[in-house]
Scaffold this motif. Sequence first.
Motif, PDB file in Angstrom:
ATOM      1  N   UNK A   1      10.787   2.370 -21.103  1.00  3.27           N
ATOM      2  CA  UNK A   1      11.121   3.134 -19.895  1.00  3.27           C
ATOM      3  C   UNK A   1      10.618   4.561 -20.091  1.00  3.27           C
ATOM      4  N   UNK A   2      10.509   5.268 -18.969  1.00  4.55           N
ATOM      5  CA  UNK A   2      10.000   6.636 -19.014  1.00  4.55           C
ATOM      6  C   UNK A   2      10.590   7.422 -17.861  1.00  4.55           C
ATOM      7  N   UNK A   3      10.946   8.665 -18.106  1.00  3.13           N
ATOM      8  CA  UNK A   3      11.494   9.489 -17.029  1.00  3.13           C
ATOM      9  C   UNK A   3      10.370  10.100 -16.204  1.00  3.13           C
ATOM     10  N   UNK A   4      10.711  10.522 -14.996  1.00  2.00           N
ATOM     11  CA  UNK A   4       9.670  11.088 -14.143  1.00  2.00           C
ATOM     12  C   UNK A   4       9.240  12.491 -14.560  1.00  2.00           C
ATOM     13  N   UNK A   5       9.895  13.049 -15.598  1.00  2.00           N
ATOM     14  CA  UNK A   5       9.426  14.320 -16.151  1.00  2.00           C
ATOM     15  C   UNK A   5       8.863  14.158 -17.561  1.00  2.00           C
ATOM     16  N   UNK A   6       8.491  12.927 -17.917  1.00  2.00           N
ATOM     17  CA  UNK A   6       7.671  12.726 -19.101  1.00  2.00           C
ATOM     18  C   UNK A   6       8.342  12.363 -20.407  1.00  2.00           C
ATOM     19  N   UNK A   7       9.597  11.945 -20.395  1.00  2.00           N
ATOM     20  CA  UNK A   7      10.274  11.516 -21.625  1.00  2.00           C
ATOM     21  C   UNK A   7      10.090  10.004 -21.793  1.00  2.00           C
ATOM     22  N   UNK A   8       9.684   9.587 -22.989  1.00  3.98           N
ATOM     23  CA  UNK A   8       9.446   8.172 -23.289  1.00  3.98           C
ATOM     24  C   UNK A   8      10.631   7.595 -24.052  1.00  3.98           C
ATOM     25  N   UNK A   9      11.063   6.398 -23.656  1.00  4.21           N
ATOM     26  CA  UNK A   9      12.196   5.725 -24.301  1.00  4.21           C
ATOM     27  C   UNK A   9      11.734   4.371 -24.833  1.00  4.21           C
ATOM     28  N   UNK A  10      12.012   4.124 -26.115  1.00  3.46           N
ATOM     29  CA  UNK A  10      11.627   2.865 -26.736  1.00  3.46           C
ATOM     30  C   UNK A  10      12.732   2.324 -27.632  1.00  3.46           C
ATOM     31  N   UNK A  11      12.884   1.001 -27.607  1.00  2.00           N
ATOM     32  CA  UNK A  11      13.846   0.298 -28.452  1.00  2.00           C
ATOM     33  C   UNK A  11      13.059  -0.655 -29.347  1.00  2.00           C
ATOM     34  N   UNK A  12      13.495  -0.782 -30.593  1.00  2.00           N
ATOM     35  CA  UNK A  12      12.768  -1.631 -31.542  1.00  2.00           C
ATOM     36  C   UNK A  12      13.734  -2.383 -32.442  1.00  2.00           C
TER      37      UNK A  12
ATOM     38  N   UNK B   1       0.815  -1.218   0.000  1.00  6.15           N
ATOM     39  CA  UNK B   1       0.000   0.000   0.000  1.00  6.15           C
ATOM     40  C   UNK B   1       0.846   1.264   0.000  1.00  6.15           C
ATOM     41  N   UNK B   2       1.996   1.229   0.699  1.00 11.14           N
ATOM     42  CA  UNK B   2       2.865   2.411   0.722  1.00 11.14           C
ATOM     43  C   UNK B   2       3.492   2.656  -0.649  1.00 11.14           C
ATOM     44  N   UNK B   3       3.792   1.575  -1.371  1.00  6.97           N
ATOM     45  CA  UNK B   3       4.317   1.704  -2.734  1.00  6.97           C
ATOM     46  C   UNK B   3       3.240   2.300  -3.637  1.00  6.97           C
ATOM     47  N   UNK B   4       2.015   1.842  -3.484  1.00  8.20           N
ATOM     48  CA  UNK B   4       0.918   2.379  -4.286  1.00  8.20           C
ATOM     49  C   UNK B   4       0.719   3.873  -4.028  1.00  8.20           C
ATOM     50  N   UNK B   5       0.808   4.252  -2.758  1.00  6.15           N
ATOM     51  CA  UNK B   5       0.652   5.663  -2.412  1.00  6.15           C
ATOM     52  C   UNK B   5       1.781   6.497  -3.009  1.00  6.15           C
ATOM     53  N   UNK B   6       3.005   5.979  -2.946  1.00  3.91           N
ATOM     54  CA  UNK B   6       4.155   6.680  -3.536  1.00  3.91           C
ATOM     55  C   UNK B   6       3.982   6.799  -5.045  1.00  3.91           C
ATOM     56  N   UNK B   7       3.522   5.713  -5.680  1.00  3.22           N
ATOM     57  CA  UNK B   7       3.314   5.723  -7.130  1.00  3.22           C
ATOM     58  C   UNK B   7       2.271   6.749  -7.548  1.00  3.22           C
ATOM     59  N   UNK B   8       1.207   6.870  -6.745  1.00  2.00           N
ATOM     60  CA  UNK B   8       0.153   7.838  -7.070  1.00  2.00           C
ATOM     61  C   UNK B   8       0.702   9.256  -7.049  1.00  2.00           C
ATOM     62  N   UNK B   9       1.539   9.556  -6.079  1.00  2.00           N
ATOM     63  CA  UNK B   9       2.156  10.879  -6.005  1.00  2.00           C
ATOM     64  C   UNK B   9       3.117  11.098  -7.168  1.00  2.00           C
ATOM     65  N   UNK B  10       3.914  10.069  -7.461  1.00  2.00           N
ATOM     66  CA  UNK B  10       4.873  10.169  -8.559  1.00  2.00           C
ATOM     67  C   UNK B  10       4.159  10.352  -9.891  1.00  2.00           C
ATOM     68  N   UNK B  11       3.027   9.679 -10.069  1.00  2.00           N
ATOM     69  CA  UNK B  11       2.271   9.786 -11.323  1.00  2.00           C
ATOM     70  C   UNK B  11       1.863  11.231 -11.604  1.00  2.00           C
ATOM     71  N   UNK B  12       1.513  11.973 -10.555  1.00  2.00           N
ATOM     72  CA  UNK B  12       1.121  13.376 -10.760  1.00  2.00           C
ATOM     73  C   UNK B  12       2.295  14.215 -11.267  1.00  2.00           C
ATOM     74  N   UNK B  13       3.507  13.887 -10.806  1.00  2.94           N
ATOM     75  CA  UNK B  13       4.706  14.569 -11.303  1.00  2.94           C
ATOM     76  C   UNK B  13       4.940  14.235 -12.764  1.00  2.94           C
ATOM     77  N   UNK B  14       4.759  12.960 -13.110  1.00  3.80           N
ATOM     78  CA  UNK B  14       4.949  12.526 -14.501  1.00  3.80           C
ATOM     79  C   UNK B  14       3.928  13.207 -15.411  1.00  3.80           C
ATOM     80  N   UNK B  15       2.688  13.291 -14.957  1.00  6.24           N
ATOM     81  CA  UNK B  15       1.628  13.915 -15.763  1.00  6.24           C
ATOM     82  C   UNK B  15       1.938  15.393 -16.015  1.00  6.24           C
TER      83      UNK B  15
END
Length: 208
Positions: A101-112, A3-17
């Motif tokens: 992968x994705x940075x916490x400030x919104x950069x997306x990284x993809x390999x193909x 639950x603490x990880x979920x709470x941390x993730x929810x906060x982090x998601x707002x930063x990413x958004x």
Amino acid sequence: MDEFVKEKNELLAQTVIKGLTSRNMKGFYAKDKDEARKIALSMIPEGSTISQGGCMSSLEIGLIDALNEGNYHFIDRSKMDSREALLAAYDSDIFLSSCNAMTNDGILVNIDGNANRVSCIANGPKKVIFIVGMNKICADLDSAIKRARNVAAPSNAMRFPINTPCKKAGKCFDCKQPDTICCQFLITRYSHHKDRINVILVNDSLGF
């Protein structure tokens, strides 16, 4: 998930958004897989033509089943010639993907390997919807690239009948051989087209 990880993730998601917004991309937060599927379906009008790369996350949240059962034209690559599927994907209304992968400030990284996925992310389909588990969020671009190469790529290689060093050892060797799946790297740091790129952040561990 704790639950603490979920709470941390929810906060982090707002930063990413906030980071995505600053890059002319849209971010959405889903508390679980069911909510992620509902958000994705709300962005896909009935009758739409939908394609995807090798996106395990869309399968994991039940989105592919919902599209196959609904009033949509889902392009199933497994039932088409690869070239035909690629060209159809470029002309689709919606392209589904995850990211390596994705940075916490919104950069997306993809390999193909064949570039079918990264090319459609960059250009072609009218809208791109990313399904991204919070396990893929990294502190910065350097750590995101390292995750893509050393976590996502070796895991992805396990799915295919190929002979790469990463498949044997579980880490990147920067190989240059016919079987390599790390041919193209795409870093998406900004979108010129408002509302084209949409990222659903899911408070769960998804994909590789």
